[in-house]
Scaffold this motif. Structure first.
Motif, mmCIF file in Angstrom:
data_model
loop_
_atom_site.group_PDB
_atom_site.id
_atom_site.type_symbol
_atom_site.label_atom_id
_atom_site.label_comp_id
_atom_site.label_asym_id
_atom_site.label_seq_id
_atom_site.Cartn_x
_atom_site.Cartn_y
_atom_site.Cartn_z
ATOM 1 N N LEU A 11 -3.443 -2.765 2.003
ATOM 2 C CA LEU A 11 -4.223 -1.619 1.546
ATOM 3 C C LEU A 11 -4.380 -0.605 2.667
ATOM 4 N N GLY A 12 -4.573 0.651 2.262
ATOM 5 C CA GLY A 12 -4.973 1.688 3.195
ATOM 6 C C GLY A 12 -6.386 2.107 2.827
ATOM 7 N N MET A 13 -6.906 3.082 3.541
ATOM 8 C CA MET A 13 -8.246 3.602 3.241
ATOM 9 C C MET A 13 -8.224 5.108 3.421
ATOM 10 N N GLY A 14 -8.752 5.818 2.424
ATOM 11 C CA GLY A 14 -8.820 7.274 2.501
ATOM 12 C C GLY A 14 -10.028 7.728 3.299
ATOM 13 N N ALA B 139 0.844 -1.187 0.000
ATOM 14 C CA ALA B 139 0.000 0.000 0.000
ATOM 15 C C ALA B 139 0.879 1.237 0.000
ATOM 16 N N GLY B 140 0.336 2.306 -0.524
ATOM 17 C CA GLY B 140 1.017 3.588 -0.498
ATOM 18 C C GLY B 140 0.434 4.460 0.596
ATOM 19 N N GLY B 141 0.625 5.780 0.437
ATOM 20 C CA GLY B 141 0.127 6.697 1.451
ATOM 21 C C GLY B 141 1.072 6.718 2.649
ATOM 22 N N SER B 142 0.621 7.253 3.770
ATOM 23 C CA SER B 142 1.493 7.426 4.943
ATOM 24 C C SER B 142 1.348 6.321 5.987
ATOM 25 N N THR B 143 0.163 5.730 6.115
ATOM 26 C CA THR B 143 -0.085 4.794 7.216
ATOM 27 C C THR B 143 0.855 3.590 7.226
ATOM 28 N N PRO B 144 1.139 2.943 6.076
ATOM 29 C CA PRO B 144 1.953 1.709 6.139
ATOM 30 C C PRO B 144 3.452 1.942 6.317
ATOM 31 N N GLY C 162 -13.236 6.793 1.851
ATOM 32 C CA GLY C 162 -13.532 5.371 1.619
ATOM 33 C C GLY C 162 -12.831 4.799 0.402
ATOM 34 N N HIS C 163 -11.900 5.592 -0.195
ATOM 35 C CA HIS C 163 -11.159 5.021 -1.324
ATOM 36 C C HIS C 163 -10.094 4.059 -0.820
ATOM 37 N N THR C 164 -9.629 3.168 -1.695
ATOM 38 C CA THR C 164 -8.504 2.309 -1.373
ATOM 39 C C THR C 164 -7.650 2.137 -2.619
ATOM 40 N N ALA C 165 -6.378 1.791 -2.452
ATOM 41 C CA ALA C 165 -5.443 1.846 -3.568
ATOM 42 C C ALA C 165 -5.699 3.195 -4.250
ATOM 43 N N SER C 166 -5.797 3.242 -5.569
ATOM 44 C CA SER C 166 -6.221 4.489 -6.203
ATOM 45 C C SER C 166 -7.544 4.281 -6.908
ATOM 46 N N LYS D 213 -9.448 10.640 12.039
ATOM 47 C CA LYS D 213 -10.092 11.048 10.767
ATOM 48 C C LYS D 213 -10.717 9.853 10.026
ATOM 49 N N LYS D 214 -10.218 8.663 10.338
ATOM 50 C CA LYS D 214 -10.717 7.483 9.610
ATOM 51 C C LYS D 214 -11.899 6.819 10.331
ATOM 52 N N ALA D 215 -12.264 7.334 11.518
ATOM 53 C CA ALA D 215 -13.301 6.659 12.317
ATOM 54 C C ALA D 215 -14.655 6.617 11.592
ATOM 55 N N ALA E 64 -2.885 12.156 -11.575
ATOM 56 C CA ALA E 64 -2.987 10.879 -12.302
ATOM 57 C C ALA E 64 -2.428 9.766 -11.423
ATOM 58 N N ARG E 65 -3.099 8.649 -11.435
ATOM 59 C CA ARG E 65 -2.722 7.491 -10.617
ATOM 60 C C ARG E 65 -2.817 6.222 -11.443
ATOM 61 N N ILE E 66 -2.138 5.169 -10.937
ATOM 62 C CA ILE E 66 -2.258 3.820 -11.479
ATOM 63 C C ILE E 66 -2.709 2.932 -10.330
ATOM 64 N N SER F 78 6.006 9.912 -4.414
ATOM 65 C CA SER F 78 6.091 8.574 -5.005
ATOM 66 C C SER F 78 5.938 7.483 -3.942
ATOM 67 N N ASN F 79 5.018 6.565 -4.178
ATOM 68 C CA ASN F 79 4.893 5.426 -3.259
ATOM 69 C C ASN F 79 6.152 4.570 -3.318
ATOM 70 N N TYR F 80 6.724 4.461 -4.533
ATOM 71 C CA TYR F 80 7.964 3.697 -4.661
ATOM 72 C C TYR F 80 9.049 4.304 -3.770
ATOM 73 N N GLY G 117 0.339 -1.679 -5.003
ATOM 74 C CA GLY G 117 -1.107 -1.671 -5.235
ATOM 75 C C GLY G 117 -1.541 -0.477 -6.061
ATOM 76 N N ASP G 118 -0.758 0.585 -5.952
ATOM 77 C CA ASP G 118 -1.053 1.784 -6.745
ATOM 78 C C ASP G 118 0.150 2.711 -6.715
ATOM 79 N N GLU G 119 0.116 3.696 -7.597
ATOM 80 C CA GLU G 119 1.203 4.671 -7.648
ATOM 81 C C GLU G 119 0.681 6.016 -8.131
ATOM 82 N N ARG G 120 1.366 7.038 -7.691
ATOM 83 C CA ARG G 120 1.092 8.389 -8.204
ATOM 84 C C ARG G 120 1.969 8.585 -9.421
ATOM 85 N N MET G 121 1.429 9.248 -10.449
ATOM 86 C CA MET G 121 2.204 9.394 -11.685
ATOM 87 C C MET G 121 3.246 10.499 -11.540
HETATM 88 C C1 6PG Z 1 -2.061 6.193 -1.991
HETATM 89 C C2 6PG Z 1 -2.682 5.020 -1.351
HETATM 90 C C3 6PG Z 1 -4.061 5.345 -0.824
HETATM 91 C C4 6PG Z 1 -3.891 5.412 0.677
HETATM 92 C C5 6PG Z 1 -5.035 6.172 1.322
HETATM 93 C C6 6PG Z 1 -4.769 6.400 2.794
HETATM 94 O O1 6PG Z 1 -1.238 6.042 -2.876
HETATM 95 O O2 6PG Z 1 -2.379 7.291 -1.539
HETATM 96 O O3 6PG Z 1 -2.492 3.846 -1.849
HETATM 97 O O4 6PG Z 1 -5.057 4.451 -1.140
HETATM 98 O O5 6PG Z 1 -3.815 4.108 1.198
HETATM 99 O O6 6PG Z 1 -5.143 7.408 0.668
HETATM 100 O O7 6PG Z 1 -3.666 7.247 2.879
HETATM 101 P P1 6PG Z 1 -2.969 7.557 4.293
HETATM 102 O O8 6PG Z 1 -2.395 6.277 4.778
HETATM 103 O O9 6PG Z 1 -1.915 8.559 3.970
HETATM 104 O O10 6PG Z 1 -4.051 8.088 5.209
#
Ligand code: 6PG
Length: 244
Positions: free
Chosen positions: A143-146, A43-48, A149-153, A202-204, A179-181, A86-88, A74-78
């Motif tokens: 996976l994370g969750m925005g 997963a990307g984002g900050s949580t993992p 309620g989004h996940t991945a991209s 914020k995710k509650a 843009a995302r993949i 960059s998640n990478y 699982g996904d990437e920012r372009m």
């Molecule tokens: C991304 C993620 C995205 C992420 C959620 C939660 O590239 O942003 O894959 O789905 O998991 O946006 O993001 P946080 O962990 O930063 O709250």
């Protein structure tokens, strides 16, 4: 009160990261014992990030046979791989730079080319690695969750949610337009194990919507993650679980 057997509540985000790292160790051992390799999409984002840092730490890194790990995204920012978003880059800084994972086992999403081209390239890479004409079956997808309620991209209301043929699609962040993949739902739902990491107040509210569903919430991308023949786990901290 939480009665969902798939939801594991921990006191702190650090404990969520520890639990995720332990599962990575356990599932990699089980998968390589069963079929000689461990395919995982991060997963990307900050949580993992903290979980990745732990996996690269002395406490964990010698408990994984990195030579059999195949690491996907699982996904990437372009954006280019050295970009702050960059998640990478996040994964490289937190984990790859600290463990003996063979470079050819790192399957990066190419963020510096055209989205459609990058999606097609990654689709071909998945098909060749999994050597299947059917859906790739990962051993583990994190996976994370925005907040929406989004996940991945995969974003609420996005066409990508209805994808039934492709493994990888180009999407766009609804607010930023970035843009995302993203892996698609059929691939995510084919995984042997799917583990969500969700922390913070914020995710509650979105977590309740995703877990309870009902009405429009049924369409929330994270709610559509229902492995057809695999396990689903939610690792959440007490703040994120505060409305359950
Ligand atoms: C991304 C993620 C995205 C992420 C959620 C939660 O590239 O942003 O894959 O789905 O998991 O946006 O993001 P946080 O962990 O930063 O709250």
């Amino acid at each position: 009160m939480n009665s969902d057997p798939n939801v594991f509540i921990f006191d702190t985000p650090e404990q969520v990261a520890q639990a995720a790292a332990e599962r990575f160790v356990d599932y990699s051992a089980a998968s390589s014992a069963d079929h000689g390799s461990f395919s995982v999409a991060l997963a990307g984002g900050s949580t993992p990030r903290r979980a990745y840092e732990l996996l690269g730490s002395d406490e964990f890194k010698n408990r994984v046979n990195w030579s059999v790990v195949h690491l996907f995204f699982g996904d990437e920012r372009m954006v280019p791989p050295d970009a702050a978003e960059s998640n990478y880059r996040m994964v490289n800084d937190a984990l790859l730079a600290r463990v003996p994972l063979p470079p050819q086992n790192v399957h990066r999403i190419n963020g510096e080319i055209e989205p459609e081209e990058s999606a097609a390239l990654y689709e071909a890479e998945l098909k060749s690695f999994f050597a299947t004409t059917s859906w790739p079956r990962f051993d583990l997808i994190l996976l994370g969750m925005g907040d929406d309620g989004h996940t991945a991209s995969l974003f609420p209301g996005g066409d990508a949610l209805n994808e039934t043929a492709k493994c990888v699609v180009a999407t766009r962040h609804p607010q930023s337009g970035q843009a995302r993949i993203s892996l698609t739902l059929p691939v995510i739902n084919q995984s042997a194990r799917v583990v969500f990491l969700v922390t913070g107040k914020k995710k509650a509210a979105p977590l309740v919507r995703v877990l309870r569903g009902e009405g429009a919430n049924e369409e929330l991308p994270a709610r559509k993650v229902t492995p057809v023949n695999g396990i689903l786990e939610w690792l959440v901290d007490r703040s994120a679980a505060s409305e359950l």
